[in-house]
Motif scaffolding. Structure first.
Motif, PDB file in Angstrom:
ATOM      1  N   LYS A  83       0.473  -1.743  -0.133  1.00  0.00           N
ATOM      2  CA  LYS A  83       0.087  -0.047   0.286  1.00  0.00           C
ATOM      3  C   LYS A  83       1.153   1.355   0.045  1.00  0.00           C
ATOM      4  N   ALA A 126      -4.162   2.232   8.982  1.00  0.00           N
ATOM      5  CA  ALA A 126      -3.158   2.343   7.916  1.00  0.00           C
ATOM      6  C   ALA A 126      -1.731   1.498   8.387  1.00  0.00           C
ATOM      7  N   LEU A 351      -3.218   6.724   3.342  1.00  0.00           N
ATOM      8  CA  LEU A 351      -3.543   5.382   4.361  1.00  0.00           C
ATOM      9  C   LEU A 351      -4.608   5.226   4.843  1.00  0.00           C
TER      10      LEU A 351
END
Length: 440
Positions: A83, A126, A351
């Protein structure tokens, strides 16, 4: 399970004292989480950071009762790593990228110990830490450090942590104890007003990365309270070195379509290899035991790195890892060396942990009225005939079309590619990178 960990611990102790090989190549990364006071509030400005606790140990031993790392933490780190890489690509897609997801995750996991309320929830989301308690995160990080470090007599991997606190600030003793006990952090009480303070912190980074990164803190702002740092250093020798006599100038085709002549290393042999309709991928191991490998993912001619990244995620990565098989083949790979630097604030906000950077932040487990000011990340990587400093990440896989074992493959890495350095025994991704121009 106890026997397995005991064996890993014994191997660790034995290897720690193994004779170090001469310097071949090195890979280093450093992350820093900077904590600052919000607004005009102060944090017990007249008391020392250690006023609430006994004098800290410079380097704490590992917990006596350690455990094997929870596989959920490794899975979380992998998801977070991809990510984060995806967000960095959005701002740096036209240049080389090289990051250490492991370094960033450890630095933020230490910080997570002091988070509370909605800030802790946002960080958990996150960092993909949902379902893991703080004790599980800490004990797993402690055990993972033991398994990762010094995996082979010909491979050196070290992970170091430190906490630098302004001498005018009081930090909660429970937070200090956890960073020492589980992260073996060097805890230092420092006069942030002294002009020499940044240099003292940077000297630690320089030492822990064997001179590959010499600065992470440019200056210390008046409202700065705390620095949490992680450093990862990797030095490994190829299981099968490239013959320097085979290195020659070949064209490398950069994203614009133009080409540059560049030194390319060549080798034939048996490798773990995977191919589908979109890319080729190969694993190049380090050391005799091949516990850590350099993975290269090369999009095919009718695809490109951008389309590959659309399929690069933790789920596909695990699928691809399971489909590598031994094959004879030929590989041509560019030599390259680079430094990379990035501030991760924006990526981490996207995030979901933006609250940690605002005056709504809750780091009451560290002290009062604290927030994150910056998360900075720097790396260094070099790949040559003797070994690697490199980051590699896995490729896109839609349909698996591996070549027959009896038909040697040819993999000419003459265009932008993705790479990663992965610990094969735990699955931890130590570094990953996007190489669009080896001469940049």
């Amino acid at each position: 399970m106890k026997q397995k960990f005991s064996s890993a611990w014994e191997n660790f102790l034995q290897r720690r004292y193994a004779v170090r090989l001469g310097r071949r190549y090195a890979l280093a990364a450093a992350s820093v989480v900077l904590m600052s006071v919000i607004g005009c509030s102060q944090v017990n400005g007249s008391t020392s950071v250690f006023a609430q606790s006994s004098p800290p140990r410079s380097e704490s031993p590992m917990p006596q009762k350690s455990v094997l790392p929870n596989t959920k933490l490794i899975t979380a780190n992998t998801k977070f790593g991809f990510k984060l890489f995806s967000e960095i690509l959005k701002q740096d897609s036209d240049r080389n990228i090289f990051i250490s997801p492991t370094s960033v995750a450890i630095a933020l996991d230490m910080t997570y110990n002091g988070a509370g309320g909605s800030t802790q929830q946002a960080m958990a989301k996150a960092l993909e830490l949902q379902g893991l308690s703080v004790p599980e995160i800490n004990s797993s990080n402690a055990a993972l450090k033991v398994l990762l470090e010094n995996p082979d007599p010909q491979v050196q991997l070290s992970i170091a942590n430190s906490l630098w606190a302004n001498q005018d600030v009081s930090i909660k003793p429970d937070f200090l104890k956890r960073t020492q006990d589980f992260y073996q952090a060097k805890v230092t009480n420092l006069n942030f007003k002294d002009a020499s303070a940044p240099g003292i912190i940077n000297n630690w980074v320089n030492e822990k990365t064997s001179g590959k990164i010499n600065k992470i803190v440019e200056n210390i702002e008046p409202d700065q309270v705390l620095f949490l740092l992680n450093a990862v250093y990797f030095k490994g020798k190829w299981n099968n070195e490239f013959d320097k006599q085979q290195t020659a100038q070949y064209p490398f085709y950069i994203t614009s379509g133009s080409q540059k002549q560049h030194p390319m290393m060549s080798q034939k042999g048996k490798y773990k290899y995977y191919e589908n309709e979109q890319f080729q991928a190969v694993s190049l191991p380090y050391g005799k035991e091949a516990k850590i490998s350099f993975y290269v993912f090369l999009p095919k001619q009718n695809y490109n790195l951008k389309s590959f990244y659309q399929n690069l995620n933790a789920e596909n990565w695990e699928k691809w890892m399971s489909q590598f098989s031994q094959q004879e083949g030929f590989i041509r790979l560019p030599r390259f060396k680079m430094d990379y630097e990035v501030t991760l604030n924006n990526a981490l906000k996207v995030l979901g942990m933006g609250e940690a950077f605002t005056n709504q932040a809750d780091f009451s487990g560290i002290g009062e009225n604290l927030a994150i000011s910056d998360v900075k990340h720097k790396t260094f990587v070099e790949v040559n005939e003797e070994g690697t400093e490199a980051a590699a990440t896995t490729s896109v896989g839609i349909v698996a079309l591996s070549l027959p074992v009896n038909e040697p493959f040819r993999m000419i890495v003459d265009r932008p590619f993705f790479c990663a350095i992965r610990d094969n025994q735990t699955g931890s991704i130590l570094f990953m990178g996007s190489i669009v121009d080896p001469q940049a």
